[in-house]
Design an enzyme around this catalytic site. Structure first.
Site, PDB file in Angstrom:
ATOM      1  N   GLN A   1       0.812  -1.212   0.000  1.00 41.22           N
ATOM      2  CA  GLN A   1       0.000   0.000   0.000  1.00 41.22           C
ATOM      3  C   GLN A   1       0.852   1.272   0.000  1.00 41.22           C
ATOM      4  O   GLN A   1       0.320   2.377   0.057  1.00 41.22           O
ATOM      5  CB  GLN A   1      -0.932  -0.004   1.219  1.00 41.22           C
TER       6      GLN A   1
ATOM      7  N   HIS B   1      -0.727  -0.550   5.829  1.00 43.60           N
ATOM      8  CA  HIS B   1      -1.068   0.393   6.898  1.00 43.60           C
ATOM      9  C   HIS B   1      -0.032   1.491   7.105  1.00 43.60           C
ATOM     10  O   HIS B   1       0.639   1.550   8.122  1.00 43.60           O
ATOM     11  CB  HIS B   1      -1.344  -0.355   8.218  1.00 43.60           C
TER      12      HIS B   1
ATOM     13  N   GLU C   1     -13.956   2.953  11.201  1.00 44.95           N
ATOM     14  CA  GLU C   1     -14.485   3.908  12.178  1.00 44.95           C
ATOM     15  C   GLU C   1     -14.340   5.355  11.718  1.00 44.95           C
ATOM     16  O   GLU C   1     -13.445   5.675  10.956  1.00 44.95           O
ATOM     17  CB  GLU C   1     -13.701   3.806  13.503  1.00 44.95           C
TER      18      GLU C   1
ATOM     19  N   TYR D   1      -9.634 -11.206   9.235  1.00 43.97           N
ATOM     20  CA  TYR D   1     -10.071 -11.640   7.908  1.00 43.97           C
ATOM     21  C   TYR D   1     -10.450 -13.108   7.901  1.00 43.97           C
ATOM     22  O   TYR D   1     -11.298 -13.544   7.155  1.00 43.97           O
ATOM     23  CB  TYR D   1      -8.969 -11.380   6.879  1.00 43.97           C
TER      24      TYR D   1
END
Lengths: 133, 370
Positions: free
Chosen positions: B85, B149, B243, B264
């Site tokens: 990512q 992340h 959230e 997961y």
């Protein structure tokens, strides 16, 4: 007897090669599983089921089974453009993941031998290195 | 029947939020989506310059300047650690950009000794299609080859403090709850990268003093509320449990000790959804929409949209509009369904909404005349 000894030896050599390959595959799959959890699971999901029309499935995927070279290329460099998997057309983008060749081989071995998939040949680092963009 | 009715009522009262999972697709929308900048791969962030041209970060590492219908690649951009990512991530202008010319970038950097990379924040100025005066303001550590992340959204509050997020870097049991470690945090710095003296962990033994709040997983939305000036974030949960939070100084947002999500694999991370001393989200999504990009609508361009919160969905590929009443989510709408993974959303200086979609480009939501 004379003929039995060579047969026996050949059998031993064959099975040890087979066993060696087998444990090599297991080790590679183990590392590949970790890569999968890190890089792939958010889109392709835990059992490789994917999301229809959005993220193609890996489990029992005709594309993965029949287009080994293209699959390796996609993991190595990312994928753009349309592909058809199990009769459904997908046209979103997969980013270049920045994996090393060995990691590509490991995750390829993991997904090709999980969730009902089986592959007769192990993917090696050398094979991944030979595939260019 | 009455007991069923009472049961339903009690069930409703016991829920932390009323509209769990309920999202509607409106029949009529007050806009037409027009492709404004085409042929982008992963437009991670974008910012409007004073002349209304646009700076776009491509995750692959290119910083693009879109001006008068043309794309220019900006030179002297930082070397990015291209993995998972990671890449070139957010771009944000200084609140006084017109005077000082500082622009801020977040990206993943290999800087440091250990193998791998981690999130970095830098600032620079734009001159003759290149970055100049590049300054590294923060580099989270340690480096890791984990692919996930990085957080990386940037915002400024009204007093000019710089805030940014760094995700847990795939080490949820090591990073988010430990303020002596980077990652899983929201940070606050002065605009030059120095640490404000009144940051919550200044003076605490061994603490990373740039930390402003902790216990985060992977915030990819971080904005300043146009009305209250508070910092709002949204963050990816695991399976379920994305959230929206209002960031408070020194607060613990609970990850991974409390969460509304699960692994997961379907196994539980924790049984706990709340704990003493930990913040509750203002909203949570089950299942996960995988939120990225966040903007409040402040203009009157789209009928009753003013005050709504817009959030991109990577997983379900749509733009979500959350109708807000203060800190309460009243209802949720699915917009631009099926266009692609929505990576970022911003309100332009013209009051229009711009939406960055992977594999496509940046769309302008042109208001429909009623």
């Amino acid at each position: 007897m004379k003929i039995l000894i060579p047969i026996y030896l050949i059998a031993v050599v064959f099975s040890s090669v087979f066993l060696f390959q087998d444990s090599e595959l297991k080790e590679s799959m183990k590392r590949g599983r970790e890569i999968y959890t890190d890089f792939c699971v958010t889109c392709h999901l835990q059992k490789g089921e994917g999301v229809a029309y959005t993220f193609p499935p890996l489990a029992r995927s005709d594309y993965l089974m029949n287009e080994k070279r293209e699959s390796i290329k996609a993991i190595k460099y990312g994928l753009q453009g349309e592909i058809t998997v199990n009769g459904i057309t997908y046209n979103s983008a997969m980013a270049d993941l920045g994996l090393e060749d060995e990691e590509v081989a490991d995750v390829m071995n993991y997904i090709s031998n999980s969730w009902g998939n089986t592959s007769d040949s192990i993917v090696t680092e050398k094979e991944v290195a030979s595939i260019q963009k | 029947m009455l007991s069923l009715y009472l049961f339903v009522i009690t069930l409703n009262l016991s829920c932390a939020q009323d509209f769990e999972n309920k999202v509607i697709t409106p029949e009529n929308v007050p806009f037409m989506a027009e492709l404004f900048i085409d042929e982008l791969q992963i437009p991670w962030g974008f910012a409007f310059l004073p002349d209304s041209s646009v700076l776009i970060t491509e995750k692959s590492g290119e910083l693009i300047h879109f001006s008068n219908g043309k794309k220019l690649i900006i030179g002297n951009t930082p070397e990015v650690y291209q993995r998972g990512q990671g890449g070139l991530l957010d771009v944000k202008l200084h609140p006084n950009y017109g005077e000082n010319g500082w622009l801020y970038l977040s990206y993943t950097s290999e800087e440091g000794d250990a193998k791998g990379g981690n999130t970095a924040i830098m600032r620079a100025k734009l001159k003759d299609n290149a970055l100049v005066e590049n300054q590294l303001l923060y580099k989270a550590g340690p480096n890791t080859t984990k692919g996930q992340h990085f957080g990386s959204r940037i915002t400024f509050d009204r007093e000019g403090y710089l805030y940014f997020s760094v995700g847990d870097r795939g080490a949820r049991d090591d990073n988010p709850q430990d303020v002596t470690r980077d990652c899983g945090k929201i940070y606050r710095l002065m605009d030059d990268g120095s640490v404000p003296k009144d940051n919550p962990f200044v003076g605490k033994d061994g603490a990373k003093t740039a930390i402003y709040s902790y216990g985060h997983r992977n915030p990819q939305g971080l904005i300043t509320h146009p009305g209250t000036g508070e910092i709002w974030d949204h963050e990816h949960g695991p399976r379920g449990g994305d959230e929206i939070n209002i960031i408070k100084k020194g607060a613990n947002f609970g990850w991974p000790l409390i969460t509304y999500g699960i692994n997961y694999s379907g196994t539980r991370i924790t049984e706990k959804k709340e704990m003493e001393g930990m913040e509750q989200p203002l909203h949570y999504w089950v299942p996960s929409i995988a939120p990225s990009g966040m903007a409040f609508v402040t203009s009157n361009k789209y009928t009753d949209w003013k005050g709504s919160l817009l959030v991109g969905s990577l997983a379900f590929q749509y733009l979500e509009r959350l109708v807000m009443d203060g800190t309460k989510v009243i209802s949720r709408e699915k917009l631009m369904e099926g266009e692609g993974r929505v990576r970022d959303v911003r309100e332009g200086p013209d009051g229009l909404i711009y939406v960055a979609i992977e594999g496509k480009g940046i769309y302008k939501l042109v208001p429909k005349n009623d």
